[in-house]
Design an enzyme around this catalytic site. Structure first.
Site, PDB file in Angstrom:
ATOM      1  N   TYR A 145       0.818  -1.216   0.000  1.00 51.84           N
ATOM      2  CA  TYR A 145       0.000   0.000   0.000  1.00 51.84           C
ATOM      3  C   TYR A 145       0.855   1.271   0.000  1.00 51.84           C
ATOM      4  O   TYR A 145       0.366   2.345  -0.313  1.00 51.84           O
ATOM      5  CB  TYR A 145      -0.953   0.027   1.205  1.00 51.84           C
ATOM      6  CG  TYR A 145      -2.063  -0.994   1.144  1.00 51.84           C
ATOM      7  CD1 TYR A 145      -2.229  -1.801   0.032  1.00 51.84           C
ATOM      8  CD2 TYR A 145      -2.944  -1.159   2.192  1.00 51.84           C
ATOM      9  CE1 TYR A 145      -3.234  -2.746  -0.038  1.00 51.84           C
ATOM     10  CE2 TYR A 145      -3.956  -2.100   2.146  1.00 51.84           C
ATOM     11  CZ  TYR A 145      -4.096  -2.894   1.019  1.00 51.84           C
ATOM     12  OH  TYR A 145      -5.094  -3.822   0.966  1.00 51.84           O
ATOM     13  N   LYS A 195       3.258 -15.492   1.835  1.00 47.54           N
ATOM     14  CA  LYS A 195       3.200 -16.215   0.554  1.00 47.54           C
ATOM     15  C   LYS A 195       4.661 -16.477   0.174  1.00 47.54           C
ATOM     16  O   LYS A 195       5.164 -16.047  -0.873  1.00 47.54           O
ATOM     17  CB  LYS A 195       2.461 -15.323  -0.474  1.00 47.54           C
ATOM     18  CG  LYS A 195       2.147 -15.993  -1.775  1.00 47.54           C
ATOM     19  CD  LYS A 195       1.056 -17.032  -1.692  1.00 47.54           C
ATOM     20  CE  LYS A 195       0.831 -17.685  -3.040  1.00 47.54           C
ATOM     21  NZ  LYS A 195       0.075 -18.953  -2.963  1.00 47.54           N
ATOM     22  N   ASP A 227      -3.239 -18.386   1.064  1.00 49.91           N
ATOM     23  CA  ASP A 227      -4.326 -19.139   0.413  1.00 49.91           C
ATOM     24  C   ASP A 227      -4.838 -20.265   1.308  1.00 49.91           C
ATOM     25  O   ASP A 227      -6.038 -20.538   1.371  1.00 49.91           O
ATOM     26  CB  ASP A 227      -3.911 -19.655  -0.975  1.00 49.91           C
ATOM     27  CG  ASP A 227      -2.472 -20.113  -1.044  1.00 49.91           C
ATOM     28  OD1 ASP A 227      -1.697 -19.824  -0.110  1.00 49.91           O
ATOM     29  OD2 ASP A 227      -2.099 -20.768  -2.032  1.00 49.91           O
ATOM     30  N   ASP A 251      -5.397  -7.046   5.488  1.00 48.22           N
ATOM     31  CA  ASP A 251      -6.607  -6.335   5.071  1.00 48.22           C
ATOM     32  C   ASP A 251      -7.688  -7.349   4.722  1.00 48.22           C
ATOM     33  O   ASP A 251      -8.848  -7.236   5.120  1.00 48.22           O
ATOM     34  CB  ASP A 251      -6.250  -5.473   3.838  1.00 48.22           C
ATOM     35  CG  ASP A 251      -7.310  -4.427   3.545  1.00 48.22           C
ATOM     36  OD1 ASP A 251      -8.310  -4.374   4.282  1.00 48.22           O
ATOM     37  OD2 ASP A 251      -7.137  -3.653   2.585  1.00 48.22           O
ATOM     38  N   ASP A 255     -11.020  -8.943   7.403  1.00 49.32           N
ATOM     39  CA  ASP A 255     -12.429  -8.855   6.997  1.00 49.32           C
ATOM     40  C   ASP A 255     -13.074 -10.235   7.000  1.00 49.32           C
ATOM     41  O   ASP A 255     -14.260 -10.379   7.307  1.00 49.32           O
ATOM     42  CB  ASP A 255     -12.551  -8.238   5.598  1.00 49.32           C
ATOM     43  CG  ASP A 255     -12.629  -6.716   5.664  1.00 49.32           C
ATOM     44  OD1 ASP A 255     -12.348  -6.159   6.751  1.00 49.32           O
ATOM     45  OD2 ASP A 255     -12.966  -6.081   4.648  1.00 49.32           O
TER      46      ASP A 255
END
Ligand code: NAD
Length: 363
Positions: A145, A195, A227, A251, A255
């Site tokens: 970001y 990852k 994943d 992020d 959620d």
């Protein structure tokens, strides 16, 4: 140490002002129990500030936050400002700037399961019955970001866009220490998400976490690919205690944690810097489609206040009074629209009524 504790109140856009009003009601009720004298000042932020000052984070707001001991934030953004370039939009132009300005690199989101709201969770009963109580820690000021260069170049079919993921050893170490310290006060278990089979930043992330874990030998550190983590959260959330993630994965996964708990309207969050200066806000956004209708759920905003009282004011008992009142109201069947399932004993109530009932139930 000063006896005055200043809170900067930033209601923002959409449902922000409505749910913030409920948190203020609760604050007014409990301030008599708090050792310090509470002083609140309200400042404009986000789209509301764009409309008046052409700037989502006016100087007066930033200055007000700087002279406060903590920030209670509502939410910002909405379709009204989606035409603006990304940097000038409410979220990037105010919230992300505040995070960067105060160096709020650690985002903490507790996700728990209210027994009385089981029906709202998309998870099957046989998964839910084990319960879950997860703290999701997200690195907030680094990663993709904020990495440079980013942008768009070229024209027509040759146009392309790019973002850069960067993590330094320093950034990973400081968030790792926060996670290990939180884990020490819980079940002494961290699952770090990455990852590392694809990304260089993830390989470094994994290496640094493994190094730091040697300083916390009583904490069990596990690594999991993002994943797999999203699947495991659906299959068996009870296996997690502290989840630690880089910015982008955090992020998404925070959620997902919100969703399995039943409603994003119930979940608070806190973001800290190294001095534990905190910005407290609901996990959800400004929910423009329900704004102004007096139907939004104020629980996340009220629990954000409870987190502020626990972490910044260090008044855990008072914070617990608020949490107990919320549990009691939910147990009595009171629900805002997002929580209402028309089950026996459920009574649908407005945002205002939910705030008032919680406030009146605090003892
Ligand atoms: P959102 O969280 O606003 O809404 C997602 C869904 O959750 C919607 O159905 C909404 O009605 C519901 N919801 C969220 N909070 C609720 C509450 N308290 N009570 C009842 N229902 C609630 O996310 P979105 O739709 O992706 O984004 C809407 C706007 O919010 C966008 O402009 C986005 O940029 C902004 N946003 C702001 C923040 C922030 O200020 N921290 C965070 C996320 C999104």
């Amino acid at each position: 140490m000063s006896d005055i504790f200043k809170i900067a109140i930033l209601p923002g856009d959409g449902i922000g002002p409505e749910i913030m009003k409920q948190a203020i009601k609760v604050l007014e009720k409990i301030e008599k129990y708090i050792t310090k004298k509470i002083v609140i000042d309200t400042y404009i932020v986000g789209g509301a500030a764009i409309n008046i000052y052409g700037n989502p984070l006016p100087k007066k707001t930033l200055y007000g936050c700087e002279k406060s001991n903590a920030i209670l934030f509502g939410s910002v953004g909405g379709p009204e400002w989606d035409y603006l370039p990304l940097n000038k939009r409410p979220e990037k132009g105010s919230l992300l700037k505040l995070r960067k300005h105060f160096n709020l690199f650690a985002n903490i989101r507790p996700t728990f399961f209210y027994k009385d709201l089981g029906i709202l969770s998309p998870l099957k009963e046989k998964i839910l019955y084990k319960g879950f109580d997860i703290v999701c820690i997200r690195e907030l000021t680094g990663g993709i970001y904020f990495g440079l260069p980013n942008g768009r170049k070229g024209k027509g079919i040759d146009e392309y866009a790019f973002d850069t993921e960067i993590y330094s050893r320093f950034e990973i170490e400081r968030i790792a220490h926060i996670a290990f310290n939180i884990a020490l006060k819980r079940k002494k278990k961290i699952c770090s998400i990455d990852k590392a089979n694809v990304l260089n930043t993830s390989i470094l992330w994994r290496e640094v976490l493994t190094d730091i874990s040697k300083q916390y030998i009583s904490v069990k550190l596990e690594h999991m690919y993002i994943d797999n983590a999203v699947m495991q959260l659906m299959k068996n959330p009870s296996q997690f205690d502290v989840i630690l993630c880089p910015n982008l994965f955090g992020d998404i996964i925070s959620d997902q944690c919100a969703m399995i708990s039943g409603s994003v309207g119930n979940l608070p969050s806190a973001s800290f810097n190294q001095n534990y200066f905190g910005l407290y806000e609901p996990s959800g956004g400004s929910a423009p489609s329900i704004a102004g209708k007096n139907i939004a759920n104020p629980i996340a905003q009220i629990l954000s206040l409870a987190m502020l009282i626990e972490y910044s004011l260090k008044e855990k008992n008072i914070s617990q009074k608020i949490k107990n009142a919320i549990k009691k109201i939910l147990n009595m069947g009171y629900r805002t629209k997002d929580l209402f399932t028309d089950s026996i004993n459920e009574k649908i109530i407005t945002t205002d009524d939910m705030g008032t009932l919680i406030m009146e139930t605090i003892i």
